[in-house]
Each structure stands twice: as structure tokens, then as C-alpha cells.
Design a protein around this motif. Structure first.
Motif, mmCIF file in Angstrom:
data_model
loop_
_atom_site.group_PDB
_atom_site.id
_atom_site.type_symbol
_atom_site.label_atom_id
_atom_site.label_comp_id
_atom_site.label_asym_id
_atom_site.label_seq_id
_atom_site.Cartn_x
_atom_site.Cartn_y
_atom_site.Cartn_z
ATOM 1 N N MET A 1 0.839 -1.193 0.000
ATOM 2 C CA MET A 1 0.000 0.000 0.000
ATOM 3 C C MET A 1 0.875 1.245 0.000
ATOM 4 O O MET A 1 2.063 1.181 0.334
ATOM 5 N N GLN A 2 0.271 2.355 -0.394
ATOM 6 C CA GLN A 2 0.985 3.627 -0.431
ATOM 7 C C GLN A 2 0.159 4.703 0.274
ATOM 8 O O GLN A 2 -1.063 4.745 0.150
ATOM 9 N N VAL A 21 5.736 3.941 1.024
ATOM 10 C CA VAL A 21 5.362 2.628 0.526
ATOM 11 C C VAL A 21 5.505 1.616 1.658
ATOM 12 O O VAL A 21 6.558 1.541 2.305
ATOM 13 N N VAL A 22 4.434 0.861 1.882
ATOM 14 C CA VAL A 22 4.394 -0.103 2.983
ATOM 15 C C VAL A 22 4.105 -1.490 2.437
ATOM 16 O O VAL A 22 3.167 -1.680 1.659
ATOM 17 N N GLU A 23 4.922 -2.453 2.845
ATOM 18 C CA GLU A 23 4.704 -3.854 2.472
ATOM 19 C C GLU A 23 4.909 -4.734 3.694
ATOM 20 O O GLU A 23 5.935 -4.624 4.376
ATOM 21 N N ASP A 24 3.922 -5.587 3.970
ATOM 22 C CA ASP A 24 4.011 -6.539 5.085
ATOM 23 C C ASP A 24 4.385 -5.857 6.393
ATOM 24 O O ASP A 24 5.207 -6.355 7.176
ATOM 25 N N GLU A 26 6.033 -3.110 6.919
ATOM 26 C CA GLU A 26 7.320 -2.423 6.950
ATOM 27 C C GLU A 26 7.346 -1.300 5.924
ATOM 28 O O GLU A 26 6.778 -1.422 4.832
ATOM 29 N N THR A 28 8.969 0.294 3.103
ATOM 30 C CA THR A 28 9.966 -0.166 2.127
ATOM 31 C C THR A 28 10.559 0.981 1.315
ATOM 32 O O THR A 28 11.638 0.839 0.744
ATOM 33 N N GLU A 300 9.332 -0.311 11.041
ATOM 34 C CA GLU A 300 7.953 -0.774 11.096
ATOM 35 C C GLU A 300 7.011 0.343 10.673
ATOM 36 O O GLU A 300 7.257 1.517 10.951
#
Length: 339
Positions: A1-2, A21-24, A26, A28, A300
Motif C-alpha cells: 500500500m501507499q 510505501v508499505v509492504e508486510d 514495513e 519499504t 515498522e
């Protein structure tokens, strides 16, 4: 997600237009880009000192002294906690925790009364919520063993030595109140080599010298200190010597809103808005050993999003100052808490 908006990036909260930008769970990437939104993205708050159990009796004890309000074992707070049922206690704490989460607090450091059962009660209150609790048991070593550490009341000579040793052996956090009523308990508290000190309102020259040498982190609770007539902590002198974080303290004295605590601190202390935001985010995270409080890749994703075009924030020329001195719960549009 952004997430797109004005990002308060890094430890200095430099305003950057772009996206996170967030993945799992975290972060990123933090990308600078032209964006078409008034959102403000900042780290979720870390409330570095709470007593959530006090939620059972908000605004109780008007006019009482500090000792009459909170001193163990027979201060009003402790009487009310003993009288409350587990169901009442858990329900009241959960409502406060839900409010804190909605108001942008991603984590908190709790001094939890009631021994092992008190630790178990707040764990029950946290069940299903995204907010993270760093729970410090009180009163017994068993409570420390069941929690993330030990939260001590003010030390006098010889107090809490066994609890400190046990906490150190367990590799857990040890925090202690000091300098709230007077300066007599500051040296005994420092002698325990705590991981952090809470309040530090009343200090003598020797205490500043020890902080220069030892750098023990400090948590300030400005609204609580005024309500209890403890006074005003020397925030500038402390900030120049060590890590300083911010906490809301007893729920029965003050709302556990970091927005309110930040505004009050910014207008009371001789510190900048940027320093107050550090106190409310990364400083508390560092004390608690959390990977939070800063927006940078690899961290995180514990994020707070505000509507910069709300009636309250529209037209702000200094974003950091507006967040610290003006923003409130009504300006929150999203709270993203990875756990």
C-alpha cells in the motif's frame, strides 16, 4: 500500500512531499514526488508513561495531594483499583486503549498496578487492538516476570534493589518515578541504574552532573505535574543532557491524548515544536526498545495520517508546529499500526 502527503521524515521531521510505501507491515520506501493531497503523514505516537488502570475513575480525587492521590498502598488510586472488579477494570482500560489508538498512539509504556493479575488484566484489555503495550509490572518480582519489565514507585535508600537485580537478570526494562514530590529520591533512583526515570521535576546540581555522566533517559508528564502541584520539570536542561520522552501519566487525572500533551509541553517548556514531536515519538520508542517513531525505509509501519485541509489545520505555514501545537483527534484520518 501507499500513503501520499507531506511526510515528516526522519528524526528531524523534515517535511517532504511524496509517498510512503508499505509492504508486510514495513516501510519499504519513502519517495519524493509531486502529490495532490493535503494529508500529513507522521510517525504514530509513543506514550512513554501511563497508568491505564486509572480509567475506572476519571476525574476522581479533586483537591487531594499527590500522596493522597497516588502513593502506594493507600492512595485513592490504589483504593479504587482494589474495589474494582476485573470485568470493570478490563472494560475501562479497553475503552482508554481504543481511544489512544484512534488518537494516533501506536505504543505505550504502562506502569501496571495489581501484581500478576494486573498484568493479565491489561493484556486482556489489549486483545484484538493494534496498539502495542510495553507493560511494566509493579509490586512483585512475579509481576515483572509476567510482563516486559518492572515499574517502580519512588525509591528511598535501599528500596527496589532486589527488583532491579531480578529485572536486570531477566533482561527486561526497569523504570522508576523520581523527583516528582521532591529531590530526595533522585539519587537513590539513579543508584539503581534504571533504564529510564519518570517526572524529574525537582533536581539539584548533583543530579544534572549525574545525568551528564550517565545519560539516563527521562520521561516528562507536564499536565500531570501541574494537576498534582508537583511543578514544572526543567525540560530544556534535561533535553540538553539526555533522551527525553513524553507521557500522559494517570488516566484519572488527564485524557491519554498525546495531542493534548504535546500542545501543553510546547507552550510550557523551553523546547521547540520539533523537539516536542521527538519526545512524543522516537524518544519513547528508543526507551521502550521499539522499532518505531521514525519514517524511514526498513522501519515498522506505525504511521499517523492527518487531514492538513481540516478546518483546524488548513493554512498552516509550519507543518511541524501545527501538528504539535494545534492538531487533535478530529484531524486524524488514518492510523496504520503494523504488529
Amino acid at each position: 500500500m501507499q500513503l501520499e502527503g507531506t511526510i515528516l521524515r526522519g528524526r528531524e521531521f523534515a517535511p517532504v512531499e511524496g509517498r510512503v510505501v508499505v509492504e508486510d507491515g514495513e516501510i519499504t520506501a519513502v519517495e519524493e514526488a509531486s502529490i495532490d493531497t493535503d494529508q500529513i503523514i507522521l510517525p504514530a505516537f509513543v506514550n512513554a508513561h501511563t497508568h491505564i488502570g486509572d480509567s475506572i475513575a476519571k476525574e476522581a480525587g479533586a483537591g487531594l495531594s499527590l500522596d493522597e492521590l497516588v502513593a502506594p498502598p493507600d492512595g485513592l488510586k490504589h483504593q479504587l483499583l482494589r474495589e474494582a472488579s476485573r470485568e470493570e477494570l478490563v472494560a475501562a482500560m479497553r475503552r482508554s486503549l481504543s481511544f489512544m489508538e484512534r488518537a494516533g498512539t501506536g505504543a505505550f509504556l504502562e506502569f501496571r498496578e495489581g501484581g500478576v493479575s494486573g498484568v493479565e488484566a491489561i493484556e486482556a484489555a489489549l486483545d484484538g487492538l493494534a496498539i502495542e503495550g510495553v507493560i511494566l509490572g509493579r509490586e512483585t518480582i512475579d509481576a515483572m516476570a509476567a510482563a516486559d519489565g518492572f515499574g517502580a514507585s519512588g525509591a528511598r535508600d535501599g528500596e527496589f534493589g532486589a527488583e532491579r537485580s531480578a529485572t536486570r537478570e531477566a533482561g527486561k526494562l526497569f523504570g522508576i518515578h523520581a523527583g516528582e514530590r521532591d529531590s530526595d529520591d533522585v539519587n537513590p533512583a539513579l543508584d539503581l541504574d534504571p533504564d529510564f526515570l519518570v517526572h524529574m521535576v525537582h533536581l539539584d546540581a548533583i543530579h544534572y552532573e549525574r545525568l551528564d555522566d550517565e545519560g539516563t533517559p527521562v520521561v516528562l508528564c507536564p499536565r500531570s505535574n501541574l494537576v498534582t502541584d508537583a511543578g514544572v520539570a526543567p525540560a530544556r536542561e534535561l533535553f540538553d543532557r539526555t533522551t527525553v520522552a513524553l507521557g500522559t501519566d494517570n488516566v484519572f487525572l488527564n485524557s491519554p491524548s498525546m495531542f493534548r500533551e504535546m500542545e501543553f509541553a510546547a507552550k510550557l517548556y523551553d523546547v521547540s515544536a520539533r523537539e516536542v514531536l521527538q519526545m512524543a515519538t522516537v524518544a519513547g520508542a528508543e526507551i521502550a526498545g521499539l522499532d518505531a517513531g521514525v519514517i524511514e525505509p526498513g522501519r515498522e509501519a506505525r504511521l499517523l495520517v492527518l487531514d492538513g485541509d481540516s478546518d483546524n489545520l488548513a493554512g498552516a505555514e509550519d507543518v511541524v508546529r501545527a501538528v504539535v501545537r494545534r492538531a487533535g483527534v478530529d484531524d486524524v484520518t488514518d492510523v496504520l499500526l503494523a504488529n
